[in-house]
Write a protein that holds these residues in place. Structure first.
Motif, PDB file in Angstrom:
ATOM      1  N   LEU A  12     -17.747  -5.976   5.961  1.00 44.10           N
ATOM      2  CA  LEU A  12     -18.172  -7.531   5.578  1.00 44.10           C
ATOM      3  C   LEU A  12     -16.493  -7.794   5.157  1.00 44.10           C
ATOM      4  CD1 LEU A  12     -20.598  -6.881   2.553  1.00 44.10           C
ATOM      5  CD2 LEU A  12     -20.187  -7.464   5.187  1.00 44.10           C
ATOM      6  N   LEU A  16     -14.700 -11.155   7.547  1.00 40.72           N
ATOM      7  CA  LEU A  16     -13.665 -12.024   7.142  1.00 40.72           C
ATOM      8  C   LEU A  16     -13.129 -12.444   7.529  1.00 40.72           C
ATOM      9  CD1 LEU A  16     -15.324 -11.541   2.629  1.00 40.72           C
ATOM     10  CD2 LEU A  16     -15.702 -13.530   4.924  1.00 40.72           C
ATOM     11  N   LEU A  19     -13.415 -14.168  10.884  1.00 41.08           N
ATOM     12  CA  LEU A  19     -13.607 -15.493  10.909  1.00 41.08           C
ATOM     13  C   LEU A  19     -12.785 -16.060  10.007  1.00 41.08           C
ATOM     14  CD1 LEU A  19     -17.097 -15.616   9.051  1.00 41.08           C
ATOM     15  CD2 LEU A  19     -16.251 -16.117  11.035  1.00 41.08           C
ATOM     16  N   ALA A  20     -11.553 -16.323   9.121  1.00 40.21           N
ATOM     17  CA  ALA A  20     -10.307 -16.779   8.834  1.00 40.21           C
ATOM     18  C   ALA A  20      -9.063 -16.480   9.524  1.00 40.21           C
ATOM     19  CB  ALA A  20      -9.675 -16.543   7.366  1.00 40.21           C
ATOM     20  N   ALA A  89     -11.333 -11.375  -0.518  1.00 43.29           N
ATOM     21  CA  ALA A  89     -11.826 -12.552  -0.083  1.00 43.29           C
ATOM     22  C   ALA A  89     -12.511 -13.784   0.144  1.00 43.29           C
ATOM     23  CB  ALA A  89     -13.473 -11.563  -0.209  1.00 43.29           C
ATOM     24  N   LEU A  92     -10.749 -15.581   1.866  1.00 44.75           N
ATOM     25  CA  LEU A  92     -10.888 -16.057   3.542  1.00 44.75           C
ATOM     26  C   LEU A  92     -12.125 -16.276   3.505  1.00 44.75           C
ATOM     27  CD1 LEU A  92     -10.204 -11.830   3.861  1.00 44.75           C
ATOM     28  CD2 LEU A  92      -8.434 -13.507   4.658  1.00 44.75           C
ATOM     29  N   ALA A  93     -12.742 -16.817   2.654  1.00 44.31           N
ATOM     30  CA  ALA A  93     -13.576 -17.151   2.744  1.00 44.31           C
ATOM     31  C   ALA A  93     -13.911 -18.874   3.062  1.00 44.31           C
ATOM     32  CB  ALA A  93     -15.392 -16.730   2.013  1.00 44.31           C
ATOM     33  N   CYS A  96     -11.829 -19.700   6.446  1.00 43.79           N
ATOM     34  CA  CYS A  96     -12.827 -20.118   7.607  1.00 43.79           C
ATOM     35  C   CYS A  96     -13.265 -21.457   7.159  1.00 43.79           C
ATOM     36  CB  CYS A  96     -13.123 -19.508   7.611  1.00 43.79           C
ATOM     37  SG  CYS A  96     -14.376 -18.283   6.531  1.00 43.79           S
ATOM     38  N   GLY A 101     -18.470 -17.366   7.040  1.00 39.43           N
ATOM     39  CA  GLY A 101     -18.100 -17.197   5.173  1.00 39.43           C
ATOM     40  C   GLY A 101     -18.200 -16.663   4.408  1.00 39.43           C
ATOM     41  N   TRP A 102     -18.483 -17.545   3.554  1.00 42.94           N
ATOM     42  CA  TRP A 102     -19.955 -17.804   2.093  1.00 42.94           C
ATOM     43  C   TRP A 102     -20.586 -16.927   1.979  1.00 42.94           C
ATOM     44  CZ3 TRP A 102     -16.805 -18.448  -1.787  1.00 42.94           C
ATOM     45  CH2 TRP A 102     -14.869 -19.174  -1.075  1.00 42.94           C
ATOM     46  N   THR A 104     -21.231 -14.145   4.283  1.00 39.21           N
ATOM     47  CA  THR A 104     -20.798 -12.795   4.119  1.00 39.21           C
ATOM     48  C   THR A 104     -19.502 -12.488   2.806  1.00 39.21           C
ATOM     49  OG1 THR A 104     -19.650 -12.857   6.469  1.00 39.21           O
ATOM     50  CG2 THR A 104     -18.415 -11.497   5.649  1.00 39.21           C
ATOM     51  N   TRP A 105     -18.896 -13.295   2.391  1.00 39.21           N
ATOM     52  CA  TRP A 105     -18.790 -12.410   0.943  1.00 39.21           C
ATOM     53  C   TRP A 105     -19.566 -12.589  -0.035  1.00 39.21           C
ATOM     54  CZ3 TRP A 105     -19.804 -14.420  -3.645  1.00 39.21           C
ATOM     55  CH2 TRP A 105     -18.582 -14.578  -4.742  1.00 39.21           C
TER      56      TRP A 105
END
Length: 145
Positions: A12, A16, A19-20, A89, A92-93, A96, A101-102, A104-105
């Motif tokens: 995960l 992230l 994605l970012a 994280a 990172l969310a 992106c 992203g959120w 995944t967080w």
């Protein structure tokens, strides 16, 4: 179960970061995300200063000769390393800034909650004072959770 949770955690985090990455490469990082990442790094450093080398483990099982640390951030938070991972994280969310992203967080937060629950079971068995420690500290956020 511990190995699966660690694998999910790293998977995960890699997702992230991927994605970012486009926004990071273009220098499109929100100021709040930079601040959150900085707090994450500071918390990791503070936790490492108070934890002894070889005392912590990426797996949710306590070290055989591990020592219960209750100073520094551990005074208020039982899992400051997990808190710092969640902060980093979230940065990172935020960078992106997508539903994926959120999401995944959120999955990472669930994995770390499960991982900390498993770890705390082992800590209660290994450290007689751990149950009392849980009454005066929070799992991830001081004074809240």
């Amino acid at each position: 179960m511990g190995t699966l949770l660690v694998a999910l955690q790293f998977g995960l985090l890699i997702m992230l970061a991927a994605l970012a990455a486009p926004n990071v490469l273009h220098g499109d990082i929100p100021a709040g995300a930079l601040m959150m990442a900085g707090i994450s790094v500071a918390l990791i450093a503070w936790a490492l200063i108070h934890n002894r080398p070889g005392n912590f483990n990426i797996y949710p099982e306590p070290k055989f000769r591990g020592v219960l640390v209750t100073t520094g951030p551990y005074r208020w938070i039982r899992h400051p390393m997990y808190t710092s991972l969640l902060l980093g994280a979230a940065a990172l969310a935020w960078t992106c800034n997508t539903f994926i992203g959120w999401g995944t967080w959120s999955m990472l937060a669930i994995v770390l909650f499960m991982k900390s629950t498993l770890e705390e079971q082992g800590m209660r068995k290994q450290h007689p004072g751990y149950a009392a420690y849980t009454l005066r500290s929070k799992r991830f956020l001081p004074w809240l959770f």
